[in-house]
Design a protein around this motif. Sequence first.
Motif, PDB file in Angstrom:
ATOM      1  N   VAL A  32       2.361   8.270   2.717  1.00  0.00           N
ATOM      2  CA  VAL A  32       3.273   7.019   2.951  1.00  0.00           C
ATOM      3  C   VAL A  32       3.732   6.829   4.336  1.00  0.00           C
ATOM      4  CG1 VAL A  32       4.246   7.997   0.770  1.00  0.00           C
ATOM      5  CG2 VAL A  32       5.336   8.669   2.785  1.00  0.00           C
ATOM      6  N   ASN A  33       4.624   6.066   4.505  1.00  0.00           N
ATOM      7  CA  ASN A  33       4.971   5.417   5.773  1.00  0.00           C
ATOM      8  C   ASN A  33       5.879   6.233   6.410  1.00  0.00           C
ATOM      9  OD1 ASN A  33       5.309   3.701   8.256  1.00  0.00           O
ATOM     10  ND2 ASN A  33       7.366   2.981   7.183  1.00  0.00           N
ATOM     11  N   LYS A  34       6.897   6.770   5.609  1.00  0.00           N
ATOM     12  CA  LYS A  34       8.156   7.720   6.369  1.00  0.00           C
ATOM     13  C   LYS A  34       8.611   8.431   5.192  1.00  0.00           C
ATOM     14  CE  LYS A  34      12.581   7.381   8.847  1.00  0.00           C
ATOM     15  NZ  LYS A  34      13.396   6.530   9.404  1.00  0.00           N
ATOM     16  N   SER A  50       8.483   4.134   1.776  1.00  0.00           N
ATOM     17  CA  SER A  50       9.296   5.016   2.584  1.00  0.00           C
ATOM     18  C   SER A  50      10.149   5.998   1.375  1.00  0.00           C
ATOM     19  CB  SER A  50      10.448   4.120   3.215  1.00  0.00           C
ATOM     20  OG  SER A  50      11.176   3.466   2.315  1.00  0.00           O
ATOM     21  N   SER A  83       0.758   3.450   2.114  1.00  0.00           N
ATOM     22  CA  SER A  83       1.237   3.465   3.458  1.00  0.00           C
ATOM     23  C   SER A  83       2.444   2.784   3.757  1.00  0.00           C
ATOM     24  CB  SER A  83       0.192   3.360   4.607  1.00  0.00           C
ATOM     25  OG  SER A  83      -0.486   2.087   4.261  1.00  0.00           O
ATOM     26  N   ASP A  84       2.963   2.097   3.028  1.00  0.00           N
ATOM     27  CA  ASP A  84       4.088   1.004   3.249  1.00  0.00           C
ATOM     28  C   ASP A  84       5.588   1.844   2.698  1.00  0.00           C
ATOM     29  OD1 ASP A  84       2.948  -1.299   4.276  1.00  0.00           O
ATOM     30  OD2 ASP A  84       2.360  -1.826   2.191  1.00  0.00           O
ATOM     31  N   GLU A 130       0.698  -1.428  -0.024  1.00  0.00           N
ATOM     32  CA  GLU A 130       0.022   0.066  -0.004  1.00  0.00           C
ATOM     33  C   GLU A 130       1.018   1.281  -0.025  1.00  0.00           C
ATOM     34  OE1 GLU A 130      -3.355  -0.243  -0.406  1.00  0.00           O
ATOM     35  OE2 GLU A 130      -3.274  -2.381   0.024  1.00  0.00           O
TER      36      GLU A 130
END
Length: 234
Positions: free
Chosen positions: A29-31, A7, A4-5, A2
């Motif tokens: 996003v995640n980071k 980096s 959101s995974d 996703e």
Amino acid sequence: MELSDLSVLYVMDKCSKDESLYTLLCNTVNKVTCTKTIEESKKEYIKQSPCLIIINSEFEDKNIIDFMNEVRSDDIKTAFIVISSNNNNSYLSELLELYITKYIIKPFDDKTILDALHKCMEIIERRLYSNFKLSDNIYFNFQTQSIIKGNESYVLNKKESLLFNLLIQNQGRIVSYEEIEYHIWNNEATEAALKSLIRDLRKKTFKSIIKNYSGIGYKLELKNIHQNFDTISN
């Protein structure tokens, strides 16, 4: 995978700071790691190992290109998004050789960025979790950078990996000797070294996979293969 995974390393020069883009990334996003100098970008790239690098620059000099080239010298998997208001970028041909996923001209809206992120995610996922079919029972695995041949697996060395990824990224056209020498040896290759590298790859796959076009370059030859990517079973 996703959004959101993901980096992200967000590299912006002093003229390109875009707080709204940074906020969008943080919420998506995640980071996100932001850098404003090349040295800082190099350190964070090594430290973070991002799956996506976003370059926000006006390309007033070649420093950003040099950084991207340095990344690509060892890393074919990380995706690139380039953002600029430079409509007549003199470095565009070099950017295309670096396999960027999207080149976005300012101004842009959130949908443009989100579409680009989704495209990058698809490419990253395909590279990480897919086998690339070369022939019956012969595959190239992006995650391990290895050739799977029947029940055998052959991990490619650095130069073999760079060349094979270069040929796969450009399947359908001849990759010139000059391009290969530039990407693999930084223009310092010998004819013997190139022939030796091609010979080693053929041994690990099959003889006719890489065709030599005399005086021009090499091309990946995949015959009678309609579906190149097969998802790895978990």
